[in-house]
Design an enzyme around this catalytic site. Structure first.
Site, mmCIF file in Angstrom:
data_model
loop_
_atom_site.group_PDB
_atom_site.id
_atom_site.type_symbol
_atom_site.label_atom_id
_atom_site.label_comp_id
_atom_site.label_asym_id
_atom_site.label_seq_id
_atom_site.Cartn_x
_atom_site.Cartn_y
_atom_site.Cartn_z
ATOM 1 N N ASP A 152 -11.399 2.655 3.234
ATOM 2 C CA ASP A 152 -11.596 1.034 3.120
ATOM 3 C C ASP A 152 -13.173 0.676 3.152
ATOM 4 O OD1 ASP A 152 -9.385 -0.498 3.023
ATOM 5 O OD2 ASP A 152 -8.809 -0.460 4.953
ATOM 6 N N GLN A 168 -4.889 -1.541 9.555
ATOM 7 C CA GLN A 168 -4.375 -2.782 8.875
ATOM 8 C C GLN A 168 -5.237 -3.697 9.903
ATOM 9 O OE1 GLN A 168 -3.151 -3.316 5.875
ATOM 10 N NE2 GLN A 168 -3.795 -5.335 6.160
ATOM 11 N N LYS A 192 0.855 -1.269 -0.031
ATOM 12 C CA LYS A 192 0.014 0.051 -0.051
ATOM 13 C C LYS A 192 0.921 1.195 -0.117
ATOM 14 C CE LYS A 192 -3.694 -2.432 2.257
ATOM 15 N NZ LYS A 192 -4.410 -3.028 3.600
#
Ligand code: NAP
Length: 286
Positions: free
Chosen positions: A120, A97, A53
Site C-alpha cells: 500500500d 484494510q 482486491k
C-alpha cells in the site's frame, strides 16, 4: 469543448493483462506472488473493497491470503499476525484494510508491516522515499492517477497542477509524485480560502476531497485535464465523485468518470506493487 472521458476500466484491464504475463514468468520460476489481506471488523465499504482486491488477485494469478478479525480484536493479535506474515516466503505483500476500529493505533500497525512487503506504500520508509523520488512501493491511488495521465500522454513538465485534498493516502503523495515529474504543484485542503482562485489556474486538476459537487464548471480552466478521485454515495444510492461531471465535461479536455475512472486503477496498482515485490524477492533469491 466536450472532454474525452478517460476509461479507467480499459486502462486497468490492459495493465492487468501485462501483470498476468509477468506472473506467468514468475510461475515459470516456481514462484507464486502472494498478497495477505487483513480485515478487522465488518465495515460494509471495506467489505466491497476487500472483495474487489481478492477478485483482482485471482484475475492476475496472485495467491491471496485473507485474515479476518472481529471488530473488538486486540491490536496485539493483529500485530502478531503481521510479524508472522513478514517472515513468510509465500507472502510478497501485506495490507491492512483501513479504517481500523478505535482501539488500534494505525501508525503502529502500518510501521509493523515490513517495508519490503508494504504494497500500500504507507510505511514511513516508503513515504520518505516519495520525498527523494525513489519509493519502493508508490501508494496505489496516486500511482493509478499517474498511469492514467501517462496513458493519455498528458505531459506533466512545467504544468500547473492543483491537488484538492491533502490526505496522507491520496493528496500529499499525489502532489509529491507530480512534483517529482517537474509539474508545478499547489495543494488545497478544507481550510483553503477561496478554492476557485487556485483551481482555475490548473492545467491538471486532481480532486480527492470526498465532497460531491465540490468542483463546478466556473472553477475549471477551459481545456483542463480533470481527475476525480472522490467516491461519494448519495442518499439515493448513486455513486458520484467530487466533480460536477456533466458540467465540467463541457469545459475540460479530459475527465475521469466516477465510477470507472480512478477506482479500477487503485486496485490494479495494488496488484502491480505485489507482482513487483515478488519479482524483487525472486531476483534477490529470497
Ligand atoms: P480524507 O482523508 O477525508 O481527506 C480529504 C482531504 O480533502 C483532506 O485533506 C481535507 O482537508 C480535504 N477537503 C475536505 N473538504 C474540502 C473542501 N471543501 N475543499 C478543499 N479540500 C477539502 O479522504 P481521502 O482518503 O484522501 O479520500 C478522498 C476521497 O477520495 C474520498 O471520497 C475517498 O472515498 C476517495 N478515494 C478514492 C479512491 C479511489 O480509488 N478512487 C481511493 C482513495 C480515496 P483537511 O486536510 O483540511 O481536512
Amino acid at each position: 469543448m466536450t472532454a474525452k472521458v478517460i476509461d479507467g476500466v480499459a486502462v486497468a484491464a490492459s495493465i492487468r493483462r501485462e501483470l498476468k504475463s509477468r506472473v506467468g514468468a514468475l510461475l515459470g520460476k516456481g514462484l507464486t506472488p502472494g498478497l495477505a489481506v487483513i480485515v478487522v471488523g465488518s465495515d460494509p465499504a471495506s467489505a466491497v473493497y476487500v472483495r474487489n482486491k481478492i477478485r483482482a488477485c485471482a484475475e492476475v494469478g496472485i495467491q491471496s491470503f485473507r485474515h479476518d478479525f472481529p471488530a473488538d480484536a486486540k491490536p496485539s493479535a493483529v500485530l502478531e499476525l503481521i510479524e508472522q506474515l513478514n517472515e513468510r516466503k509465500d507472502v510478497h505483500g501485506i495490507l491492512v484494510q483501513l479504517p481500523l476500529p478505535p482501539q488500534f493505533a494505525i501508525s503502529e500497525i502500518l510501521q509493523t508491516i515490513s517495508a519490503d512487503k508494504d504494497v500500500d506504500g504507507f510505511h514511513l520508509y516508503n513515504v520518505g522515499g516519495l520525498i527523494v523520488g525513489n519509493t519502493v512501493f508508490p501508494p496505489c491511488t496516486p500511482y493509478g492517477v499517474l498511469k492514467l495521465l501517462e496513458h493519455e500522454n498528458v505531459a506533466l513538465e512545467g504544468k500547473n497542477v492543483v491537488v484538492v485534498g491533502a490526505s496522507n493516502i491520496v493528496g500529499k503523495p499525489m502532489a509529491l509524485m507530480l512534483m517529482q515529474r517537474d509539474a508545478t504543484v499547489c495543494i488545497c485542503h478544507a481550510k483553503t480560502r477561496d478554492l476557485a482562485q487556485f483551481t482555475i489556474l490548473a492545467d491538471i486538476l486532481v480532486v480527492a476531497a470526498g465532497k460531491p459537487n465540490l468542483i463546478v464548471p466556473q472553477m475549471v480552466k477551459t481545456g483542463a485535464v480533470v481527475i476525480d478521485v472522490g467516491i461519494n454515495r448519495l442518499a439515493n444510492g448513486k455513486l458520484v465523485g467530487d466533480v460536477d461531471f456533466a458540467g465540467v465535461r463541457e469545459k475540460a479536455s479530459l475527465i475521469t468518470p466516477v465510477p470507472g475512472g480512478v477506482g479500477p486503477m487503485t486496485v490494479t496498482m495494488l496488484m502491480h506493487n505485489t507482482v513487483a515485490s515478488a519479482e524483487r524477492m525472486s531476483a534477490a533469491g529470497r
